[in-house]
Scaffold this motif. Sequence first.
Motif, mmCIF file in Angstrom:
data_model
loop_
_atom_site.group_PDB
_atom_site.id
_atom_site.type_symbol
_atom_site.label_atom_id
_atom_site.label_comp_id
_atom_site.label_asym_id
_atom_site.label_seq_id
_atom_site.Cartn_x
_atom_site.Cartn_y
_atom_site.Cartn_z
ATOM 1 N N VAL A 64 0.840 -1.208 0.000
ATOM 2 C CA VAL A 64 0.000 0.000 0.000
ATOM 3 C C VAL A 64 0.870 1.250 0.000
ATOM 4 O O VAL A 64 0.630 2.191 -0.784
ATOM 5 C CB VAL A 64 -0.968 -0.019 1.198
ATOM 6 C CG1 VAL A 64 -1.663 1.315 1.362
ATOM 7 C CG2 VAL A 64 -1.982 -1.139 1.046
ATOM 8 N N LEU A 65 1.901 1.303 0.852
ATOM 9 C CA LEU A 65 2.800 2.456 0.890
ATOM 10 C C LEU A 65 3.530 2.631 -0.446
ATOM 11 O O LEU A 65 3.666 3.749 -0.955
ATOM 12 C CB LEU A 65 3.816 2.312 2.029
ATOM 13 C CG LEU A 65 3.297 2.593 3.437
ATOM 14 C CD1 LEU A 65 4.380 2.296 4.462
ATOM 15 C CD2 LEU A 65 2.869 4.044 3.532
ATOM 16 N N PHE A 66 3.992 1.520 -1.009
ATOM 17 C CA PHE A 66 4.670 1.581 -2.300
ATOM 18 C C PHE A 66 3.734 2.142 -3.365
ATOM 19 O O PHE A 66 4.128 3.013 -4.153
ATOM 20 C CB PHE A 66 5.148 0.168 -2.676
ATOM 21 C CG PHE A 66 5.835 0.103 -4.003
ATOM 22 C CD1 PHE A 66 7.145 0.531 -4.145
ATOM 23 C CD2 PHE A 66 5.166 -0.390 -5.122
ATOM 24 C CE1 PHE A 66 7.776 0.480 -5.360
ATOM 25 C CE2 PHE A 66 5.794 -0.443 -6.346
ATOM 26 C CZ PHE A 66 7.107 -0.015 -6.473
ATOM 27 N N SER A 67 2.511 1.645 -3.393
ATOM 28 C CA SER A 67 1.545 2.131 -4.388
ATOM 29 C C SER A 67 1.284 3.620 -4.214
ATOM 30 O O SER A 67 1.256 4.382 -5.189
ATOM 31 C CB SER A 67 0.230 1.358 -4.269
ATOM 32 O OG SER A 67 0.444 -0.001 -4.514
ATOM 33 N N LEU A 68 1.074 4.076 -2.977
ATOM 34 C CA LEU A 68 0.818 5.498 -2.729
ATOM 35 C C LEU A 68 2.013 6.365 -3.114
ATOM 36 O O LEU A 68 1.849 7.412 -3.744
ATOM 37 C CB LEU A 68 0.442 5.726 -1.267
ATOM 38 C CG LEU A 68 -0.945 5.206 -0.837
ATOM 39 C CD1 LEU A 68 -1.121 5.377 0.665
ATOM 40 C CD2 LEU A 68 -2.035 5.905 -1.602
ATOM 41 N N LEU A 69 3.209 5.920 -2.715
ATOM 42 C CA LEU A 69 4.400 6.715 -3.039
ATOM 43 C C LEU A 69 4.633 6.789 -4.548
ATOM 44 O O LEU A 69 4.994 7.847 -5.086
ATOM 45 C CB LEU A 69 5.625 6.144 -2.327
ATOM 46 C CG LEU A 69 5.660 6.340 -0.807
ATOM 47 C CD1 LEU A 69 6.843 5.602 -0.198
ATOM 48 C CD2 LEU A 69 5.717 7.808 -0.467
ATOM 49 N N ILE A 70 4.438 5.694 -5.243
ATOM 50 C CA ILE A 70 4.628 5.691 -6.691
ATOM 51 C C ILE A 70 3.583 6.584 -7.360
ATOM 52 O O ILE A 70 3.899 7.354 -8.286
ATOM 53 C CB ILE A 70 4.578 4.247 -7.243
ATOM 54 C CG1 ILE A 70 5.806 3.469 -6.799
ATOM 55 C CG2 ILE A 70 4.473 4.251 -8.765
ATOM 56 C CD1 ILE A 70 7.127 4.088 -7.231
ATOM 57 N N VAL A 71 2.347 6.537 -6.894
ATOM 58 C CA VAL A 71 1.305 7.396 -7.466
ATOM 59 C C VAL A 71 1.653 8.867 -7.235
ATOM 60 O O VAL A 71 1.548 9.693 -8.142
ATOM 61 C CB VAL A 71 -0.076 7.040 -6.876
ATOM 62 C CG1 VAL A 71 -1.098 8.110 -7.185
ATOM 63 C CG2 VAL A 71 -0.533 5.694 -7.404
ATOM 64 N N VAL A 72 2.102 9.209 -6.017
ATOM 65 C CA VAL A 72 2.473 10.595 -5.723
ATOM 66 C C VAL A 72 3.667 11.015 -6.576
ATOM 67 O O VAL A 72 3.690 12.113 -7.143
ATOM 68 C CB VAL A 72 2.766 10.772 -4.210
ATOM 69 C CG1 VAL A 72 3.420 12.119 -3.924
ATOM 70 C CG2 VAL A 72 1.493 10.618 -3.408
ATOM 71 N N TYR A 73 4.653 10.124 -6.701
ATOM 72 C CA TYR A 73 5.835 10.436 -7.521
ATOM 73 C C TYR A 73 5.451 10.645 -8.984
ATOM 74 O O TYR A 73 5.885 11.615 -9.620
ATOM 75 C CB TYR A 73 6.872 9.306 -7.392
ATOM 76 C CG TYR A 73 8.050 9.498 -8.301
ATOM 77 C CD1 TYR A 73 9.027 10.436 -8.004
ATOM 78 C CD2 TYR A 73 8.173 8.751 -9.471
ATOM 79 C CE1 TYR A 73 10.107 10.626 -8.844
ATOM 80 C CE2 TYR A 73 9.243 8.939 -10.322
ATOM 81 C CZ TYR A 73 10.209 9.876 -10.005
ATOM 82 O OH TYR A 73 11.269 10.062 -10.840
ATOM 83 N N LEU A 74 4.649 9.753 -9.520
ATOM 84 C CA LEU A 74 4.249 9.875 -10.923
ATOM 85 C C LEU A 74 3.381 11.115 -11.154
ATOM 86 O O LEU A 74 3.487 11.775 -12.188
ATOM 87 C CB LEU A 74 3.523 8.611 -11.385
ATOM 88 C CG LEU A 74 4.408 7.361 -11.509
ATOM 89 C CD1 LEU A 74 3.567 6.160 -11.890
ATOM 90 C CD2 LEU A 74 5.508 7.580 -12.523
ATOM 91 N N MET A 75 2.531 11.454 -10.194
ATOM 92 C CA MET A 75 1.712 12.661 -10.322
ATOM 93 C C MET A 75 2.606 13.909 -10.301
ATOM 94 O O MET A 75 2.382 14.850 -11.066
ATOM 95 C CB MET A 75 0.660 12.736 -9.213
ATOM 96 C CG MET A 75 -0.471 11.740 -9.380
ATOM 97 S SD MET A 75 -1.342 11.907 -10.933
ATOM 98 C CE MET A 75 -2.174 13.428 -10.696
ATOM 99 N N ASN A 76 3.603 13.931 -9.421
ATOM 100 C CA ASN A 76 4.537 15.061 -9.402
ATOM 101 C C ASN A 76 5.305 15.162 -10.713
ATOM 102 O O ASN A 76 5.548 16.265 -11.232
ATOM 103 C CB ASN A 76 5.516 14.930 -8.237
ATOM 104 C CG ASN A 76 4.905 15.375 -6.932
ATOM 105 O OD1 ASN A 76 3.974 16.170 -6.919
ATOM 106 N ND2 ASN A 76 5.408 14.835 -5.836
ATOM 107 N N LEU A 77 5.694 14.025 -11.267
ATOM 108 C CA LEU A 77 6.379 14.007 -12.549
ATOM 109 C C LEU A 77 5.471 14.556 -13.654
ATOM 110 O O LEU A 77 5.884 15.391 -14.459
ATOM 111 C CB LEU A 77 6.820 12.579 -12.883
ATOM 112 C CG LEU A 77 7.657 12.391 -14.134
ATOM 113 C CD1 LEU A 77 8.994 13.103 -13.987
ATOM 114 C CD2 LEU A 77 7.866 10.912 -14.397
ATOM 115 N N LEU A 78 4.210 14.139 -13.653
ATOM 116 C CA LEU A 78 3.252 14.627 -14.643
ATOM 117 C C LEU A 78 3.009 16.127 -14.487
ATOM 118 O O LEU A 78 2.978 16.869 -15.468
ATOM 119 C CB LEU A 78 1.930 13.863 -14.504
ATOM 120 C CG LEU A 78 0.814 14.291 -15.437
ATOM 121 C CD1 LEU A 78 1.179 13.973 -16.870
ATOM 122 C CD2 LEU A 78 -0.491 13.638 -15.048
#
Length: 161
Positions: A39-53
């Motif tokens: 769950v933490l990995f999924s949230l962090l990756i989503v936040v990272y990808l959103m920041n990248l976008l």
Amino acid sequence: MFIDIRTSLFAIYLFLIGDSSALSNWSYAGNPSIAVLIVLFSLLIVVYLMNLLIGLLNNAIEEDNNRISYLIQKAEQTWFPEVIHYYADIDKTRREVERLIKEGKWDTKEFAEMREKLLKELQIKHDPINNEVVLKKLSVLEGKLEKLEKLEKLLEEIHAK
């Protein structure tokens, strides 16, 4: 240790692309820490990808804003100088102005001040009121007016009968 890091990076890559088969050996019920990590990995990756976008969109918007501000600034510039210097032969210019006056094309409302200065520099005396072409046109119009008055009298006579 090197093999464990490589396999864990491969497992993370597989998990990123949606393949959770690398973690299928462990049961989530027996290891709640794995469920929390997923769950933490999924949230962090989503936040990272959103920041990248957001960063990529910000760059694209900034480029558009730079282009728009460039075009606005370009549109606000004055492109023509206050004075344009042009060399013309005085004799040819005098002949052309006299030809335009003779043909009745000189007396327009455009550039009145410039035309007056040009006449003064060329030493041409021109009175637009006593212009021959204008007087000829006026005499033609007077002739037509006389004909219209005669027609009007004839219509009145016919109407009276």
